[in-house]
Design an enzyme around this catalytic site. Structure first.
Site, PDB file in Angstrom:
ATOM      1  N   GLU A 181     -20.379  17.742  25.144  1.00  0.00           N
ATOM      2  CA  GLU A 181     -19.731  16.735  25.977  1.00  0.00           C
ATOM      3  C   GLU A 181     -18.431  16.325  25.290  1.00  0.00           C
ATOM      4  O   GLU A 181     -18.417  15.955  24.123  1.00  0.00           O
ATOM      5  CB  GLU A 181     -20.679  15.531  26.134  1.00  0.00           C
ATOM      6  CG  GLU A 181     -20.100  14.448  27.018  1.00  0.00           C
ATOM      7  CD  GLU A 181     -21.170  13.567  27.664  1.00  0.00           C
ATOM      8  OE1 GLU A 181     -22.348  13.979  27.718  1.00  0.00           O
ATOM      9  OE2 GLU A 181     -20.822  12.466  28.114  1.00  0.00           O
ATOM     10  N   LYS A 301     -27.926   5.257  22.605  1.00  0.00           N
ATOM     11  CA  LYS A 301     -27.107   4.741  23.708  1.00  0.00           C
ATOM     12  C   LYS A 301     -28.098   4.256  24.751  1.00  0.00           C
ATOM     13  O   LYS A 301     -28.838   5.056  25.328  1.00  0.00           O
ATOM     14  CB  LYS A 301     -26.245   5.862  24.261  1.00  0.00           C
ATOM     15  CG  LYS A 301     -25.484   5.517  25.541  1.00  0.00           C
ATOM     16  CD  LYS A 301     -24.523   6.659  25.915  1.00  0.00           C
ATOM     17  CE  LYS A 301     -23.799   6.382  27.218  1.00  0.00           C
ATOM     18  NZ  LYS A 301     -22.827   7.454  27.561  1.00  0.00           N
ATOM     19  N   GLU A 305     -24.106   3.692  31.189  1.00  0.00           N
ATOM     20  CA  GLU A 305     -23.800   4.916  31.941  1.00  0.00           C
ATOM     21  C   GLU A 305     -25.064   5.682  32.320  1.00  0.00           C
ATOM     22  O   GLU A 305     -25.159   6.894  32.149  1.00  0.00           O
ATOM     23  CB  GLU A 305     -22.833   5.808  31.140  1.00  0.00           C
ATOM     24  CG  GLU A 305     -21.498   5.130  30.875  1.00  0.00           C
ATOM     25  CD  GLU A 305     -20.466   6.009  30.188  1.00  0.00           C
ATOM     26  OE1 GLU A 305     -20.853   6.930  29.457  1.00  0.00           O
ATOM     27  OE2 GLU A 305     -19.270   5.762  30.389  1.00  0.00           O
ATOM     28  N   ARG A 338     -25.779   1.509  19.828  1.00  0.00           N
ATOM     29  CA  ARG A 338     -24.401   1.444  20.321  1.00  0.00           C
ATOM     30  C   ARG A 338     -24.135   0.226  21.204  1.00  0.00           C
ATOM     31  O   ARG A 338     -24.979  -0.168  22.022  1.00  0.00           O
ATOM     32  CB  ARG A 338     -24.049   2.714  21.095  1.00  0.00           C
ATOM     33  CG  ARG A 338     -24.040   3.926  20.206  1.00  0.00           C
ATOM     34  CD  ARG A 338     -23.763   5.164  21.011  1.00  0.00           C
ATOM     35  NE  ARG A 338     -22.365   5.497  21.115  1.00  0.00           N
ATOM     36  CZ  ARG A 338     -21.756   5.865  22.233  1.00  0.00           C
ATOM     37  NH1 ARG A 338     -22.407   5.870  23.382  1.00  0.00           N
ATOM     38  NH2 ARG A 338     -20.492   6.215  22.230  1.00  0.00           N
ATOM     39  N   ARG A 350     -14.568  -5.095  32.589  1.00  0.00           N
ATOM     40  CA  ARG A 350     -15.387  -4.185  31.763  1.00  0.00           C
ATOM     41  C   ARG A 350     -15.169  -4.419  30.268  1.00  0.00           C
ATOM     42  O   ARG A 350     -16.107  -4.307  29.478  1.00  0.00           O
ATOM     43  CB  ARG A 350     -15.052  -2.741  32.145  1.00  0.00           C
ATOM     44  CG  ARG A 350     -15.704  -1.725  31.248  1.00  0.00           C
ATOM     45  CD  ARG A 350     -15.489  -0.312  31.760  1.00  0.00           C
ATOM     46  NE  ARG A 350     -15.660   0.641  30.677  1.00  0.00           N
ATOM     47  CZ  ARG A 350     -15.410   1.943  30.761  1.00  0.00           C
ATOM     48  NH1 ARG A 350     -14.965   2.453  31.894  1.00  0.00           N
ATOM     49  NH2 ARG A 350     -15.593   2.733  29.729  1.00  0.00           N
ATOM     50  N   ASP A 379     -12.475   2.196  25.860  1.00  0.00           N
ATOM     51  CA  ASP A 379     -13.072   3.519  25.665  1.00  0.00           C
ATOM     52  C   ASP A 379     -12.086   4.507  25.040  1.00  0.00           C
ATOM     53  O   ASP A 379     -11.583   5.382  25.754  1.00  0.00           O
ATOM     54  CB  ASP A 379     -13.569   4.040  27.027  1.00  0.00           C
ATOM     55  CG  ASP A 379     -14.576   5.150  26.881  1.00  0.00           C
ATOM     56  OD1 ASP A 379     -14.817   5.585  25.743  1.00  0.00           O
ATOM     57  OD2 ASP A 379     -15.125   5.577  27.909  1.00  0.00           O
ATOM     58  N   GLU A 401     -16.927   3.044  15.470  1.00  0.00           N
ATOM     59  CA  GLU A 401     -16.999   4.378  16.086  1.00  0.00           C
ATOM     60  C   GLU A 401     -15.602   4.799  16.528  1.00  0.00           C
ATOM     61  O   GLU A 401     -15.001   4.172  17.401  1.00  0.00           O
ATOM     62  CB  GLU A 401     -17.959   4.356  17.283  1.00  0.00           C
ATOM     63  CG  GLU A 401     -18.071   5.691  18.006  1.00  0.00           C
ATOM     64  CD  GLU A 401     -19.115   5.693  19.136  1.00  0.00           C
ATOM     65  OE1 GLU A 401     -20.090   4.898  19.071  1.00  0.00           O
ATOM     66  OE2 GLU A 401     -18.960   6.468  20.085  1.00  0.00           O
ATOM     67  N   GLU A 407     -10.674  13.339  23.699  1.00  0.00           N
ATOM     68  CA  GLU A 407     -10.960  13.210  25.129  1.00  0.00           C
ATOM     69  C   GLU A 407      -9.798  12.585  25.891  1.00  0.00           C
ATOM     70  O   GLU A 407      -9.418  13.059  26.950  1.00  0.00           O
ATOM     71  CB  GLU A 407     -12.234  12.375  25.304  1.00  0.00           C
ATOM     72  CG  GLU A 407     -12.559  12.084  26.758  1.00  0.00           C
ATOM     73  CD  GLU A 407     -13.834  11.267  26.931  1.00  0.00           C
ATOM     74  OE1 GLU A 407     -14.479  10.916  25.916  1.00  0.00           O
ATOM     75  OE2 GLU A 407     -14.187  10.990  28.093  1.00  0.00           O
ATOM     76  N   HIS A 535      -6.438   4.006  30.648  1.00  0.00           N
ATOM     77  CA  HIS A 535      -7.419   4.576  31.572  1.00  0.00           C
ATOM     78  C   HIS A 535      -6.800   5.010  32.899  1.00  0.00           C
ATOM     79  O   HIS A 535      -7.308   4.692  33.974  1.00  0.00           O
ATOM     80  CB  HIS A 535      -8.539   3.546  31.826  1.00  0.00           C
ATOM     81  CG  HIS A 535      -9.875   4.180  32.102  1.00  0.00           C
ATOM     82  ND1 HIS A 535     -10.147   4.883  33.248  1.00  0.00           N
ATOM     83  CD2 HIS A 535     -11.021   4.204  31.377  1.00  0.00           C
ATOM     84  CE1 HIS A 535     -11.417   5.309  33.212  1.00  0.00           C
ATOM     85  NE2 HIS A 535     -11.955   4.925  32.078  1.00  0.00           N
ATOM     86  N   TRP A 557     -14.508   2.731  36.974  1.00  0.00           N
ATOM     87  CA  TRP A 557     -14.126   4.077  36.534  1.00  0.00           C
ATOM     88  C   TRP A 557     -12.756   4.462  37.113  1.00  0.00           C
ATOM     89  O   TRP A 557     -12.221   5.509  36.809  1.00  0.00           O
ATOM     90  CB  TRP A 557     -15.184   5.113  36.955  1.00  0.00           C
ATOM     91  CG  TRP A 557     -16.374   5.171  36.035  1.00  0.00           C
ATOM     92  CD1 TRP A 557     -16.467   4.604  34.807  1.00  0.00           C
ATOM     93  CD2 TRP A 557     -17.614   5.835  36.256  1.00  0.00           C
ATOM     94  NE1 TRP A 557     -17.699   4.861  34.246  1.00  0.00           N
ATOM     95  CE2 TRP A 557     -18.425   5.623  35.113  1.00  0.00           C
ATOM     96  CE3 TRP A 557     -18.146   6.589  37.305  1.00  0.00           C
ATOM     97  CZ2 TRP A 557     -19.726   6.128  34.995  1.00  0.00           C
ATOM     98  CZ3 TRP A 557     -19.431   7.103  37.182  1.00  0.00           C
ATOM     99  CH2 TRP A 557     -20.220   6.870  36.035  1.00  0.00           C
TER     100      TRP A 557
HETATM  101  C1  BDP Z   1     -16.942   8.138  27.357  1.00  0.00           C
HETATM  102  C2  BDP Z   1     -17.129   9.591  27.646  1.00  0.00           C
HETATM  103  C3  BDP Z   1     -18.570   9.931  27.952  1.00  0.00           C
HETATM  104  C4  BDP Z   1     -19.455   9.400  26.831  1.00  0.00           C
HETATM  105  C5  BDP Z   1     -19.207   7.919  26.649  1.00  0.00           C
HETATM  106  C6  BDP Z   1     -19.982   7.325  25.476  1.00  0.00           C
HETATM  107  O1  BDP Z   1     -16.322   9.953  28.771  1.00  0.00           O
HETATM  108  O2  BDP Z   1     -18.678  11.333  28.077  1.00  0.00           O
HETATM  109  O3  BDP Z   1     -20.791   9.634  27.102  1.00  0.00           O
HETATM  110  O4  BDP Z   1     -17.841   7.705  26.371  1.00  0.00           O
HETATM  111  O5  BDP Z   1     -19.354   7.045  24.469  1.00  0.00           O
HETATM  112  O6  BDP Z   1     -15.656   7.955  26.852  1.00  0.00           O
HETATM  113  O7  BDP Z   1     -21.174   7.129  25.574  1.00  0.00           O
END
Ligand code: BDP
Length: 718
Positions: A181, A301, A305, A338, A350, A379, A401, A407, A535, A557
């Site tokens: 991922e 986690k 999500e 996390r 958010r 993020d 982290e 990404e 974003h 999102w």
């Molecule tokens: C986001 C990513 C996703 C991850 C998430 C995370 O797009 O793929 O699962 O962070 O940190 O930025 O859990």
């Protein structure tokens, strides 16, 4: 004669510019070409005295032998009593000679620190690499080799070094089917199908690379976890990998799926208060330790999500983390829980949600839990302010982290050196305990003195021959390790070392490349998300610009949620008159950002909705400044290209050409970002892009209709 001359030149060029695929990372031990320097080094390093009984000391000895004989092109003598010009290596336990030195420096260096000292021993000049543990010795051995690789003087050594943070760990977002991922460097390194029987050299080299920069842990499975990883079949495979890593001080950790008791344990619930669930985790953890006696613990986690978590049972994050912590505690394992949580059902901004969800539980986590917080509240964006949880939970250990995989930073195609980003966050002042309470001091424990300290980097490693895809992406892995060990190092110092170890000590190459690296992050911010924008990238795969996106399943999102462009202006008002996310910071921090007149430009649109004609500090209107910044980003990439062209011929053509071609892609992508974003924002500002700038070569609809399939790292078949 002429013919011979050319043949000689040919041979020389093979030697100097040998094809190089990047596999060796920064652990390249090619012969030092400066004969004078080499002779000096040989003089100090010709003998090696190490009584290597443990696997870790065996590894240190092998590395020193390999490194020294390569760099010095000299057959090192292995000796058993001190002679002149000896490298003496060990701990007071492993070596009588070291014990006799009574090195008082070792007292303050803990389990992982080391000293490297020039010492006279019975009339013999020696370099002593000593530590309290074998692992400290290994770290010291790598350090000595680094000094040679970077051509440092070694005649009067007096180095004492110990890590400032305890858990220095990579997080692999690797799936069990070997997709990664957000991975842009091929498939996962972990070939589960072949484990435990086939473990190739690559795993040892992975461990060597990590140990060489002080990384001491790895979470080998994705945070979006698969419960199968905790089944016996896989634990046996994990144990095999742990055996390879152990001599290098790398502990293995796993991501734990909260619903595992149901998925693989056949229980009806995963409620943390349920007695059977508690018992299941306890037995599962006991089983893990039966295979991996030094297992590090879990990364989780939860309730984020779509991942299951304690909130599914109306329990809290603390309840969930403590359930696992209780199971791990008897074995000395830890839980990294996390704080990356948010929900579109929560109407709050958010960026406020993690703080709102975690702060109330300060002090309620068990002592072997550490809460893992992303560097910023959103993020891993090109630029974010530091996460407001840092400094807000004095009774809870918090770990950092960072995301090494790029990404949101140009993925595999762009040269972006992340140390400046990391330093910006680490050096940010939280004011939680008066001025100078930097994020670094929160996570290294010097302010709140938690029992555990930690820092994680989301790995950018895959099975590409050069590990990280882009040759310069290796620098982000390297910089992470270096900063995890010592966050006071500068981004420039780290770049300097990395370039010399990875490429060459050639002064012009080092100077040019270092400048490229140090400038690269800011250049990327300019062509992607200047002035605090965030974003606004492509849906799902996050590749390229898509500020117009407004159709994703969840409001939070969608890029339009973040930039809030309208006819009045641009930016997210996070002050009192808006979402008031700013209230989560200390009053001193609030003061810096609250007033749009004084808020630094870097964060202006993060904290404020600014009118298009607002006069910026530069004297430009917001619109003109936005056009200027996007264009300067593109110019910046072209400057990177010119700089790289200037170093033509200084390194092997293989890596040189790869970077050159990648910079070509980066230039195209920077132009695309600029054109797409300005074309879109223009529809709100109702002002033209000043004629002095290159104009978009397509209309907005063109950029909107671009579709990208099979973007690496985004999984599935999209
Ligand atoms: C986001 C990513 C996703 C991850 C998430 C995370 O797009 O793929 O699962 O962070 O940190 O930025 O859990």
């Amino acid at each position: 004669m002429k013919k011979h001359f050319f043949f000689l030149l040919f041979l020389l060029s093979i030697n100097v510019l040998r094809a190089e695929d990047g596999y060796r990372l920064w652990l390249r031990y090619d012969k030092i070409t400066d004969a004078g320097l080499r002779a000096t080094y040989i003089n100090s390093c010709k003998n090696l005295l190490v009584d290597a009984k443990s696997p870790t000391l065996v590894a240190a000895k092998a590395e020193l032998l390999d490194g020294l004989s390569g760099l010095l092109n000299y057959k090192i003598n292995l000796i058993s009593t001190v002679q002149n010009n000896t490298i003496l290596v060990g701990t007071p336990t492993s070596s009588r000679q070291i014990a006799d030195l009574n090195l008082s420096e070792l007292d303050g260096l803990g389990k992982e620190g080391f000293v490297i000292k020039t010492k006279m021993i019975a009339g013999n000049t020696c370099i002593v690499i000593a530590a309290n543990t074998d692992l400290g010795v290994l770290y010291g051995s790598f350090r000595l080799l680094q000094l040679l690789q970077t051509h440092q003087p070694i005649s009067q050594l007096n180095i004492a070094s110990a890590p400032k943070i305890q858990v220095r760990i990579l997080n692999h977002w690797d799936n069990m089917n070997r997709t990664v991922e957000r991975g842009y460097a091929g498939y996962s390194l972990w070939r589960w199908h072949y484990f435990p029987d086939l473990l190739d050299q690559r795993y040892t080299d992975y461990a060597r690379a990590n140990a060489s920069i002080g990384i001491n842990g790895t979470v080998i499975s994705n945070v979006n976890a698969n419960a199968q990883m905790l089944t016996k079949d896989y634990l046996i495979k994990v144990a095999a990998l742990a055996n390879v890593f152990r001599p290098y001080g790398i502990k293995v950790y796993l991501s734990a799926k909260f619903s595992a008791p149901m998925e693989i344990g056949k229980l009806k619930t995963a409620d943390p208060f349920d007695a059977q669930v508690k018992d299941w985790w306890k037995k599962k953890v006991d089983e893990i330790y039966s295979y991996i006696p030094d297992f590090g613990g879990f990364l989780v986690k939860a309730n984020s999500e779509g991942q299951p978590g304690p909130q599914n049972y109306q329990r809290t994050h603390a309840d969930g983390a403590n359930l696992l912590a209780d199971a791990l505690a008897p074995h000395g394992g830890i839980v990294m829980w996390r704080a990356f949580v948010y929900s579109n059902e929560t109407p709050t901004d958010r960026t406020k949600q993690a703080y709102n969800e975690f702060k109330p539980f300060d002090g309620q986590f068990k002592s072997n839990v550490i809460v893992q917080v992303k560097n910023g509240p959103l993020d891993f964006q090109p630029r974010e302010p530091f996460h407001p949880l840092f400094g807000a939970m004095p009774k809870t250990p918090l770990m950092m982290e960072f995301q090494l995989t790029q990404e949101y930073l140009g993925q595999a195609t762009q040269l972006v050196y992340e140390a400046p980003l990391m330093k910006e966050v680490l050096d940010a002042d939280t004011y939680s305990n008066g001025s100078g309470s930097t994020v670094a001091k929160i996570i290294d424990g010097s302010i709140d003195h938690p029992q555990i300290t930690g820092i994680a980097g989301v790995s950018n490693i895959g099975d590409d021959r050069n590990w990280c895809g882009h040759p310069f992406a290796q620098a982000n892995w390297f910089a992470f390790g270096k900063l995890a060990w010592d966050h006071q190092l500068s981004a420039a110092t780290i770049a300097d070392e990395w370039i010399k170890m990875t490429y060459t000590n050639d002064a012009a190459f080092v100077a040019t490349t270092k400048k490229m690296m140090l400038d690269s992050r800011e250049i990327m911010v300019h062509y992607m998300t200047p002035l605090g924008l965030h974003h606004i990238m492509g849906d799902g795969h996050h590749y390229g610009p898509s500020p117009w996106s407004d159709k994703l399943g969840r409001a939070d999102w969608n890029p339009v949620y973040y930039h809030r462009a309208d006819s009045a202006g641009l930016g997210f008002n996070r002050t009192k008159t808006g979402s008031n996310a700013l209230e989560q910071y200390a009053p001193e921090v609030q003061k810096i950002y609250a007033d749009q007149a004084t808020c630094p430009d870097n964060y202006l649109l993060w904290f404020h909705h600014i009118s298009w004609n607002y006069t910026m500090k530069s004297g430009n209107s917001l619109w003109d400044e936005l056009c200027l910044q996007y264009n300067s980003g593109v110019t910046g990439v072209r400057t990177l290209q010119q700089s790289w062209n200037q170093v033509t011929g200084k390194i092997d053509s293989e890596r040189f050409n790869q970077v050159k071609m990648l910079l070509g892609i980066q230039e195209k992508e920077a132009v695309w970002w600029r054109n797409a974003c300005l074309s879109y924002f223009k529809t709100f500002s109702k002002q033209p892009i000043p004629a002095k700038y290159e104009q978009p070569d397509h209309n907005l609809d063109y950029y909107k209709t671009l579709r990208f399939q099979f973007v690496p790292g985004s999984g599935g078949n999209n």
